[in-house]
Scaffold this motif. Structure first.
Motif, short mmCIF file in Angstrom:
data_model
loop_
_atom_site.label_atom_id
_atom_site.label_comp_id
_atom_site.label_asym_id
_atom_site.label_seq_id
_atom_site.Cartn_x
_atom_site.Cartn_y
_atom_site.Cartn_z
N HIS A 54 0.83 -1.21 0.00
CA HIS A 54 0.00 0.00 0.00
C HIS A 54 0.87 1.26 0.00
N GLN A 55 1.90 1.26 0.82
CA GLN A 55 2.75 2.44 0.94
C GLN A 55 3.64 2.65 -0.28
N PHE A 56 3.99 1.57 -0.97
CA PHE A 56 4.93 1.66 -2.09
C PHE A 56 4.28 1.25 -3.41
N HIS A 57 3.02 1.61 -3.59
CA HIS A 57 2.33 1.16 -4.80
C HIS A 57 2.82 1.88 -6.05
N SER A 58 3.42 3.08 -5.90
CA SER A 58 3.81 3.82 -7.10
C SER A 58 5.31 3.99 -7.33
N PRO A 59 6.21 3.93 -6.33
CA PRO A 59 7.63 4.13 -6.61
C PRO A 59 8.23 3.02 -7.46
N TRP A 60 9.52 3.20 -7.82
CA TRP A 60 10.22 2.19 -8.62
C TRP A 60 10.17 0.83 -7.93
N TRP A 61 10.46 0.82 -6.63
CA TRP A 61 10.31 -0.41 -5.85
C TRP A 61 8.90 -0.43 -5.29
N GLY A 104 20.51 -4.71 3.57
CA GLY A 104 20.93 -3.58 4.39
C GLY A 104 20.63 -2.23 3.78
N THR A 105 19.62 -2.16 2.90
CA THR A 105 19.28 -0.92 2.21
C THR A 105 18.11 -0.20 2.88
N TRP A 106 17.73 0.96 2.30
CA TRP A 106 16.53 1.67 2.74
C TRP A 106 15.32 0.75 2.79
N GLU A 107 15.13 0.01 1.70
CA GLU A 107 13.95 -0.85 1.59
C GLU A 107 13.97 -1.94 2.65
N SER A 108 15.13 -2.51 2.90
CA SER A 108 15.27 -3.52 3.95
C SER A 108 14.90 -2.94 5.31
N GLY A 161 1.79 2.41 9.18
CA GLY A 161 2.46 2.39 7.89
C GLY A 161 2.82 3.79 7.41
N ASN A 162 1.91 4.75 7.61
CA ASN A 162 2.19 6.14 7.22
C ASN A 162 3.38 6.70 7.99
N ILE A 163 3.41 6.41 9.28
CA ILE A 163 4.51 6.90 10.12
C ILE A 163 5.84 6.31 9.66
N LEU A 164 5.86 5.01 9.41
CA LEU A 164 7.10 4.36 9.00
C LEU A 164 7.52 4.77 7.60
N LYS A 165 6.55 5.10 6.73
CA LYS A 165 6.91 5.60 5.40
C LYS A 165 7.61 6.95 5.54
N GLU A 166 7.14 7.80 6.45
CA GLU A 166 7.81 9.07 6.70
C GLU A 166 9.22 8.83 7.25
N LYS A 167 9.35 7.85 8.14
CA LYS A 167 10.67 7.53 8.68
C LYS A 167 11.58 6.98 7.59
N PHE A 168 11.00 6.23 6.67
CA PHE A 168 11.76 5.68 5.53
C PHE A 168 12.34 6.82 4.69
N GLU A 169 11.50 7.83 4.41
CA GLU A 169 11.94 8.93 3.57
C GLU A 169 13.02 9.77 4.24
N GLY A 170 13.08 9.75 5.57
CA GLY A 170 14.11 10.49 6.30
C GLY A 170 15.14 9.60 6.95
N ASP A 194 13.74 6.41 14.56
CA ASP A 194 14.11 6.59 13.16
C ASP A 194 14.61 5.30 12.53
N LEU A 195 14.58 5.25 11.20
CA LEU A 195 15.11 4.10 10.46
C LEU A 195 16.54 4.40 10.01
N VAL A 196 17.35 3.35 9.95
CA VAL A 196 18.74 3.49 9.50
C VAL A 196 19.03 2.42 8.44
N TYR A 197 20.01 2.72 7.58
CA TYR A 197 20.40 1.75 6.57
C TYR A 197 21.91 1.82 6.35
#
Length: 361
Positions: free
Chosen positions: A90-97, A115-119, A241-250, A279-282
């Motif tokens: 749902h959160q990534f329905h439009s990006p490349w991944w 070990g990437t952003w997506e991971s 999911g919305n919160i973690l998507k924001e954390k993903f982007e930052g 926060d998320l780290v990669y």
């Protein structure tokens, strides 16, 4: 003098040892493969077997032990894995991944273990999904070892009475830590990937904990009475999911650094703000998701449907990575000319029309 038989036995023994080491390495590397439970709809049937936990695909040794300890919670774990997959898509329905899935044990392919952003997002949403589903099972009375959180009691500073069935998120988080984190902890704190995954697992659970909300019921004939009983509930999982998507982007790119006897993950650039536990780290930059790369578990964007008029990520210019797109006609069937019939039904016709569908080259 060594006989040929002894020599062969030695070679076989070395091969067996090497095989066991490789299997062990694969299991630890694929600790996130428990998400495969999302695809096991017959889980309750499998678990009726006394050795059912050992037969579950996608679990490593530590997770099998948790399953045996609380086998009744495993259907909630399956639902949590389903939630994680659905929310990711749902959160990534439009990006490349687009959080695409595979049929194998690694549901998200190699993207989940690189070990990437997506991971980082996958680990956070999966840990949150397990905590959420197990907590909800507790509140619904589906598990013998937990129920509502009865520690929330007394009168709040705002003057309302704590009562009702508060979600027992403490139990759900504790279960998630045991089930999701133990395989990572077994790799040892010397593993940079394990440190990253453990941090992101906890960030996912904190997104749940930090956004618990209060629901109340007023008492009185007109509902205007000041007497209220209140309880704490989890936020909707879409909000998590919305919160973690924001954390993903930052998310913060980090690298391992030895500080005394400890190994820590520190921001790779001094320009990055210090990250918090929320926060998320990669560790590694994302692969190029434009082109198909099976070696890295990347499907590419060829064949993806795009929006010709959009300037956002779902637009054909961005999503197709400059390769252009093909346009075709597709038939769409919709309900139309709906009428209310007494009593109590709505009758509709089926209308067919053609629309243009654009797909990346």
């Amino acid at each position: 003098m060594t006989s040929m038989s002894d020599l062969l036995d030695g070679i076989v023994g070395q091969c067996q040892s090497l095989t066991l080491l490789l299997i062990s390495a694969v299991l630890h590397r694929q600790a996130s493969s428990f998400i495969y439970l999302a695809k096991q709809n017959s889980l309750q049937v499998l678990l009726r077997d006394p050795r059912g936990c050992e037969g579950l695909m996608g679990l490593v040794e530590e997770q099998v032990r948790v399953c045996q300890w609380e086998v009744e919670a495993m259907d909630a774990v399956r639902r949590g894995a389903e939630l994680a997959v659905e929310e990711c898509q749902h959160q990534f329905h439009s990006p490349w991944w687009n959080c695409s899935t595979l049929q194998g044990l690694q549901v998200f392919g190699k993207v989940a273990i690189q070990g990437t952003w997506e991971s980082a997002f996958i680990h956070a949403i999966a840990a949150a999904g397990i905590a959420f589903a197990v907590t909800r099972a507790c509140s619904r009375g589906e598990l013998e070892k937990c129920g509502c959180d009865r520690k929330v009691g007394g009168v709040s500073p705002e003057g309302f009475q704590w009562s009702g069935c508060s979600d027992n998120l403490f139990y759900g988080i504790t279960f998630s830590q045991a089930f999701v984190d133990n395989p990572e902890r077994s790799r040892g704190v010397s593993s940079s990937r394990a440190l990253m995954n453990l941090h992101n697992n906890e960030a996912g659970r904190k997104a749940l904990l930090a956004h618990m909300k209060v629901e109340c019921k007023r008492h009185g004939v007109s509902d205007s009475c000041e007497v209220r009983t209140c309880w704490k509930v989890m936020p909707p999982f879409h909000k998590v999911g919305n919160i973690l998507k924001e954390k993903f982007e930052g998310a913060t790119e980090v690298y391992p650094k030895r500080v005394g006897s400890c190994k820590l993950l520190v921001p790779k650039s001094s320009r990055f703000k210090p990250y918090t536990a929320h926060d998320l780290v990669y560790l590694l930059a994302s692969p190029d998701f434009c082109d198909r790369d099976p070696l890295h578990g990347v499907f590419g964007t060829s064949g993806r449907q795009c929006n010709r008029t959009s300037a956002a990520m779902d637009g054909c210019d961005l999503l197709c990575c400059g390769r252009g797109f093909r346009t075709a006609q597709a038939e769409v069937v919709e309900c139309c000319s709906c009428e209310f019939r007494w009593c109590c039904a709505v009758k509709c016709k089926q209308c067919r029309h053609f629309v243009e569908v654009h797909r990346c080259r």
